[in-house]
Design an enzyme around this catalytic site. Structure first.
Site, PDB file in Angstrom:
ATOM      1  N   CYS A 171       0.633  -1.651   0.284  1.00 54.48           N
ATOM      2  CA  CYS A 171      -0.508   0.166   0.349  1.00 54.48           C
ATOM      3  C   CYS A 171       0.878   1.037  -0.071  1.00 54.48           C
ATOM      4  CB  CYS A 171      -0.880  -0.250   0.913  1.00 54.48           C
ATOM      5  SG  CYS A 171      -2.425  -1.480   1.227  1.00 54.48           S
ATOM      6  N   HIS A 222      -8.615  18.513   4.070  1.00 52.98           N
ATOM      7  CA  HIS A 222      -8.794  17.223   4.474  1.00 52.98           C
ATOM      8  C   HIS A 222      -7.778  15.991   4.400  1.00 52.98           C
ATOM      9  CE1 HIS A 222     -11.968  19.134   2.015  1.00 52.98           C
ATOM     10  NE2 HIS A 222     -11.440  19.460   1.115  1.00 52.98           N
ATOM     11  N   HIS A 279      -4.717   6.810   4.107  1.00 54.11           N
ATOM     12  CA  HIS A 279      -5.237   4.838   3.255  1.00 54.11           C
ATOM     13  C   HIS A 279      -6.002   3.978   4.187  1.00 54.11           C
ATOM     14  CE1 HIS A 279      -4.733   1.279   1.515  1.00 54.11           C
ATOM     15  NE2 HIS A 279      -3.999   0.953   2.735  1.00 54.11           N
TER      16      HIS A 279
END
Length: 391
Positions: free
Chosen positions: A145, A295, A299
């Site tokens: 990831c 914001h 993940h």
């Protein structure tokens, strides 16, 4: 990019691939197919059922075509087709949306968390779109990831140091997850598939995985850190490892982005005190990042990680909404998940305007959905014994 703005890196635009409706698969159907394929024991199927009920993924996420067949016999051909569908589908949209010509792309960076093949994914893209012969290409694989952040960091460094990219050239970054079929070498593949069918810790990642014209973003402070052990197994240490990785990164970025001198001073005093007086067990000072960040898009990982992250950083449900909705709708798309979160924010009208290429456009009014509180995800099992060669 030009010499006057050589330290600034801008994002022209981005798109997220949305698989065809035929690949939508409910959790109930996943279990039905898993039982039908005959690779799992009843104990493992029960674990999968309990996990999926608690993992935060909804019933509209997607599954690879090969897994939807009556018999599950994955092949390299299936894996290649899945990768091509995602990459070519995304690039067709991106090139059409931006109007960038392929002969104006000077750097190509491709990352895929697990799938590695020869010819490389870079070669596949270059040949398909007829990029120029002297394009500088990098193929990153096997980093899970975190591969997306590494690719972004690499792209920024290339744009800063390669002075030959000072004309009208653009950089193209392609980020994709892992196909359903993982091939490293024939012997390891047999070993891994046996583990996948018998070890719970191998099931968790498999179930979760599912230039400055009109630039939409500017890159400021990419930071990354490597922790943990190499591999794709997940066990009870995942929460501690995730927070242990995120905390030092926030420490590094915090001093760069905190808006007020007061916050910076409090942060610095706390940091020095914890270093000099470890016996006092002083709790880390958590700055009010909402004063500096509009914001926060972590993940998606999985529900336990998001829960612990929210608790540790004292983030509101509104702040965590894009991550939780992305997990619910698309699952864990590995290194590309942050872009689906960003697309969610755009579709909600909270940042730049979105277009027809946004994967949330047709259904954004249905979100956020109410996530029913459920028991913790069952990750309280012992680590896998990956040195057991008897499997």
């Amino acid at each position: 990019m030009n010499k006057k703005t050589s330290c600034k890196v801008y994002l022209i635009d981005f798109v997220c691939y949305q698989p065809p409706p035929s690949q939508k698969c409910s959790k109930e159907r996943v279990l039905k197919l898993s039982r039908q394929h005959g690779h799992f024991t009843e104990d493992m199927l029960d674990f999968m059922k309990n996990f999926m009920e608690r993992c935060g993924i909804g019933d509209s996420a997607y599954l690879a075509e090969t897994y939807l067949n009556q018999s599950y016999k994955p092949s390299m051909k299936d894996a290649r087709r899945e990768v091509e569908m995602a990459i070519f589908g995304s690039l067709d949209m991106l090139l059409g949306k931006t109007g960038v010509r392929t002969d104006n792309i000077g750097i190509l960076v491709v990352n895929c968390c697990l799938y590695n093949t020869a010819p490389s994914l870079c070669s596949m893209i270059v040949n398909r779109y007829k990029f120029r012969e002297n394009i500088i290409s990098y193929n990153l694989v096997g980093m899970g990831c975190s591969a997306g952040l590494r690719a972004i960091g690499l792209a920024k460094q290339l744009l800063k140091v390669l002075r030959l990219i000072t004309d009208r050239s653009n950089k193209l970054l392609v980020k994709t997850g892992a196909p359903q079929f993982i091939c490293i070498d024939s012997e390891y593949r047999k070993y891994y598939r046996k583990l996948l069918h018998r070890e719970r810790s191998f099931q968790i990642p498999d179930q979760l995985l599912v230039p400055r014209r009109r630039s939409v973003l500017q890159l400021y402070h990419p930071r990354r850190r490597h922790t943990g052990i190499v591999g794709v197994t997940i066990n009870r240490d995942i929460l501690a490892a995730a927070i242990a990785t995120i905390t030092p990164n926030l420490t590094t970025v915090g001093r760069l982005i905190l808006p007020s001198m007061e916050e910076k001073l409090l942060y610095l005093i706390n940091y020095i005190a914890r270093k000099l007086l470890p016996m006092l067990n002083i709790r880390p000072y958590i700055p009010n990042y909402s004063n500096a960040i509009d914001h926060f898009l972590p993940h998606v990982g999985g529900k336990p990680v998001l829960d612990d992250l929210q608790k540790t950083l004292r983030l509101s449900d509104d702040v965590m909404e894009p991550s939780r909705m992305t997990l619910y709708r698309y699952g864990n798309t590995s290194s590309s998940s942050v872009w689906y979160e960003l697309a969610y924010v755009e579709a909600k009208g909270r940042t730049a305007d979105h277009g027809d290429c946004n994967p949330w456009t047709d259904e954004i009014d249905q979100f956020p959905v109410n996530l029913v509180d459920c028991e913790p995800v069952p990750v309280d099992f012992a680590p896998s014994n990956c040195n057991d060669t008897s499997l």
